[in-house]
Design a protein around this motif. Structure first.
Motif, short mmCIF file in Angstrom:
data_model
loop_
_atom_site.label_atom_id
_atom_site.label_comp_id
_atom_site.label_asym_id
_atom_site.label_seq_id
_atom_site.Cartn_x
_atom_site.Cartn_y
_atom_site.Cartn_z
N SER A 1 0.88 -1.13 0.07
CA SER A 1 0.12 0.05 -0.10
C SER A 1 1.02 1.17 0.14
O SER A 1 2.03 1.29 0.67
CB SER A 1 -0.97 -0.07 1.07
OG SER A 1 -0.28 -0.04 2.34
N ILE A 2 0.39 2.38 -0.56
CA ILE A 2 1.27 3.45 -0.74
C ILE A 2 0.37 4.44 0.10
O ILE A 2 -0.97 4.73 0.05
CB ILE A 2 1.12 4.25 -2.12
CG1 ILE A 2 2.10 3.15 -3.08
CG2 ILE A 2 1.79 5.54 -2.33
CD1 ILE A 2 2.13 3.50 -4.53
N HIS A 3 1.14 5.26 0.96
CA HIS A 3 0.39 6.18 1.86
C HIS A 3 1.13 7.45 1.63
O HIS A 3 2.40 7.83 1.44
CB HIS A 3 0.84 5.78 3.43
CG HIS A 3 0.26 4.65 3.74
ND1 HIS A 3 -0.96 4.33 4.32
CD2 HIS A 3 0.68 3.11 3.39
CE1 HIS A 3 -1.19 2.90 4.51
NE2 HIS A 3 -0.08 2.40 4.02
N LEU A 4 0.24 8.49 1.43
CA LEU A 4 0.63 9.95 1.64
C LEU A 4 0.12 10.63 2.66
O LEU A 4 -0.79 10.30 3.03
CB LEU A 4 -0.01 10.60 0.10
CG LEU A 4 0.26 9.57 -1.15
CD1 LEU A 4 -0.36 10.11 -2.34
CD2 LEU A 4 1.96 9.71 -1.20
N PHE A 5 1.04 11.74 2.81
CA PHE A 5 0.64 12.39 3.99
C PHE A 5 0.69 13.91 3.98
O PHE A 5 1.64 14.27 3.17
CB PHE A 5 1.88 12.09 5.30
CG PHE A 5 1.58 10.59 5.52
CD1 PHE A 5 0.84 10.44 6.77
CD2 PHE A 5 2.53 9.87 4.98
CE1 PHE A 5 0.95 8.99 6.77
CE2 PHE A 5 2.43 8.30 5.52
CZ PHE A 5 1.62 8.18 6.45
N LYS A 6 -0.07 14.76 4.58
CA LYS A 6 0.18 16.21 4.63
C LYS A 6 1.32 16.60 5.50
O LYS A 6 1.82 16.06 6.26
CB LYS A 6 -1.25 16.63 5.21
CG LYS A 6 -2.26 16.25 4.62
CD LYS A 6 -3.67 16.71 5.28
CE LYS A 6 -5.11 16.11 4.71
NZ LYS A 6 -6.08 16.55 5.57
N LYS A 7 1.33 17.93 5.42
CA LYS A 7 2.52 18.62 6.20
C LYS A 7 2.23 18.21 7.84
O LYS A 7 3.26 18.10 8.86
CB LYS A 7 2.71 19.89 6.03
CG LYS A 7 3.72 20.67 6.84
CD LYS A 7 3.68 22.17 6.28
CE LYS A 7 4.97 22.97 7.17
NZ LYS A 7 5.13 24.34 6.68
N GLN B 1 -6.52 24.73 -5.21
CA GLN B 1 -5.65 24.10 -4.15
C GLN B 1 -5.76 24.94 -2.90
O GLN B 1 -5.92 25.88 -2.82
CB GLN B 1 -4.19 24.21 -4.63
CG GLN B 1 -3.25 23.75 -3.54
CD GLN B 1 -1.68 23.95 -4.03
OE1 GLN B 1 -1.32 25.05 -4.51
NE2 GLN B 1 -0.94 23.18 -3.84
N ASN B 2 -5.74 24.01 -1.63
CA ASN B 2 -5.54 24.32 -0.42
C ASN B 2 -4.19 23.98 -0.09
O ASN B 2 -3.86 22.84 0.01
CB ASN B 2 -6.69 23.85 0.51
CG ASN B 2 -6.47 24.31 1.85
OD1 ASN B 2 -5.41 24.75 2.25
ND2 ASN B 2 -7.72 24.21 2.65
N CYS B 3 -3.28 24.90 0.17
CA CYS B 3 -1.90 24.53 0.53
C CYS B 3 -1.94 23.81 1.65
O CYS B 3 -0.91 22.91 1.54
CB CYS B 3 -1.11 25.75 0.48
SG CYS B 3 -0.63 26.80 -0.95
N SER B 4 -2.66 23.87 2.71
CA SER B 4 -2.37 22.83 3.76
C SER B 4 -2.97 21.39 3.49
O SER B 4 -2.57 20.51 4.03
CB SER B 4 -3.62 23.52 4.81
OG SER B 4 -4.83 23.03 4.45
N GLU B 5 -3.28 21.15 2.38
CA GLU B 5 -3.75 19.91 1.92
C GLU B 5 -2.60 19.15 1.02
O GLU B 5 -2.79 18.07 0.70
CB GLU B 5 -5.21 20.02 1.11
CG GLU B 5 -6.27 20.30 1.93
CD GLU B 5 -6.51 19.26 2.95
OE1 GLU B 5 -6.60 17.99 2.88
OE2 GLU B 5 -6.69 19.61 4.23
#
Ligand code: CA
Length: 331
Positions: A73-79, A123-127
Motif C-alpha cells: 500500500s502507498i501512503h501519502l501524508f500532509k505537512k 488548491q488548498n496549500c494545507s492539503e
C-alpha cells in the motif's frame, strides 16, 4: 445545490488534497519505522515547498513488482502528518490504479500507477502531500518504485530507494504471545527457516513445531522412524536475543505415547557463525503432561541468527522424538 457547485466540489475533492513536502520536514519521517529490515520505505516529494493557487502541478508514482503477488500500500501524508486518501485521477493516458492507504496486489513485472493533479485555483496549500511511504505486506517481495512531479516551477524525479529495487526483508512476528518465531506455514514461510536432523513425513515436517498449533496424534515434528536423537532448528531473518524457550508434546489422547516420545535430555544451542554454543542443558526431563507447555530460561545477552534444540534421548520410545510446539522467547 447547483450543478456548477456540485461540479466544483467534486473537482475540489478530486484535486484539492494532494500535497508536497519540504526537505526540512524529513526529520519527522526519520523517527518512524523504516530501515533495512523494515517492511516500510519512505520517500519525500521534490518541490513540495511549492504551492500556487494559479498553477497546476501533476504528480505520478509508479511501483513495479519484481516478484510475484507483492501486496503493498502507498501512503501519502500532509505537512501535519494526516494521511491522504484521495483517489487518483486519469490524465493524459495515465490511468491511476492505486488508492492511497488501500492494499493492492501487484503481479510480477507489473506496474501500478498513481496520478494526481493539484494546485491551481482549487488548491488548498494545507492539503499538500509532504511525504509518502510504501508498506509491503509480503516478506521477500522486491519492488522498483519512483515517480515525478511536473508543473510551472519545473519538473523533478521522485526518488525512492535511490532508484534501486527494494526488497522487504522484514519478518514481523505473528507468533503467539511474545514468541519471536512467526506462525510458520512451511519450513521457509512466512520468513526465517526451520530445519531438522530428520523428518518422518510431510505431516511431521520440522515447521509443524512452529505453527502455533498443537496437532493431534501423529502430527508435529517427528524424527525419522527408529531415530531417537536429533536436532530442531530455527534460523531468524535477522539476529535475535533469545533467553527462554518452551516445548510442548503432541496433542495425543494416548498420553503414554506422548510422554515416551518427548525429549528427555538435550542442549539448547545458538550458532555464533563458527560453532554451536550451548546456552542451556537439561537432563532427565520426564514429567511431561499431555499438552503442557514447559518453559526453560537461561542467561543470554547476545543476538544470534540460529538456535536449535539438540536432543540426545527421549522418554523411552524406540520410534521417534516428537515436539508438538516450540517457542523462542526474549525472556
Ligand atoms: Ca505444531
Amino acid at each position: 445545490m447547483s450543478k456548477l457547485v456540485r461540479c466544483l466540489l467534486s473537482f475540489v475533492i478530486l484535486f484539492g488534497t494532494v500535497v508536497f513536502l519540504s526537505k526540512d520536514q524529513s526529520f519527522a519521517v526519520a523517527s518512524l519505522d523504516g530501515g533495512e529490515n523494515s517492511n516500510t520505505i519512505y520517500f519525500t516529494i521534490p518541490l513540495n515547498s511549492f504551492c500556487s493557487k494559479s498553477q497546476v502541478m501533476d504528480l505520478s508514482l509508479n511501483v513495479t513488482s519484481l516478484t510475484n503477488n507483492a501486496e503493498l500500500s502507498i501512503h501519502l501524508f500532509k505537512k501535519n502528518g494526516d494521511e491522504i486518501n484521495t483517489q487518483g485521477t486519469s490524465y493524459d493516458g495515465i490511468e491511476s490504479e492505486i488508492i492511497p492507504g488501500a492494499p493492492t496486489t501487484v503481479k510480477k513485472d507489473t506496474t501500478v500507477v498513481y496520478h494526481l493533479a493539484y494546485g491551481g485555483m482549487y488548491q488548498n496549500c494545507s492539503e499538500r502531500v509532504y511525504y509518502g511511504k510504501i508498506v509491503s505486506n509480503t516478506t521477500g517481495s522486491s519492488i522498483l518504485a519512483g515517480g515525478w512531479v511536473d508543473g510551472a516551477k519545473g519538473n523533478a524525479t521522485i526518488l525512492i530507494n535511490n532508484g534501486e529495487p527494494w526488497t522487504n526483508k522484514s519478518c514481523i512476528s505473528s507468533g503467539e504471545g511474545n514468541d519471536l518465531v512467526p506462525t510458520m506455514t512451511s519450513n521457509f514461510a512466512p520468513c526465517g527457516q526451520v530445519s531438522a536432523s530428520t523428518e518422518f513425513s510431510s505431516l511431521n515436517a520440522a515447521w509443524t513445531a512452529f505453527n502455533d498449533t498443537i496437532e493431534s496424534s501423529g502430527r508435529g515434528w517427528h524424527t525419522e522412524k527408529n531415530i531417537t536423537s536429533g536436532w530442531l532448528e530455527y534460523a531468524f531473518h535477522s539476529p535475535q536475543v533469545v533467553r527462554a524457550y518452551t516445548l510442548q508434546t503432541q496433542n495425543s489422547p494416548n498420553n503414554t505415547v506422548s510422554v515416551a516420545r518427548a525429549p528427555k535430555t538435550w542442549t539448547f544451542e545458538a550458532w555464533n557463525g563458527q560453532e554451536w554454543i550451548v546456552l542451556d542443558s537439561q537432563n532427565n526431563i520426564t514429567n511431561w503432561v499431555y499438552s503442557e507447555s514447559k518453559k526453560f530460561s537461561f542467561t543470554n545477552e547476545k543476538a544470534y541468527s540460529k538456535y536449535r534444540i539438540n536432543i540426545t534421548a527421549n522418554n523411552g520410545s524406540v520410534e521417534h522424538i516428537v515436539i508438538g510446539e516450540m517457542q523462542l522467547l526474549p525472556n
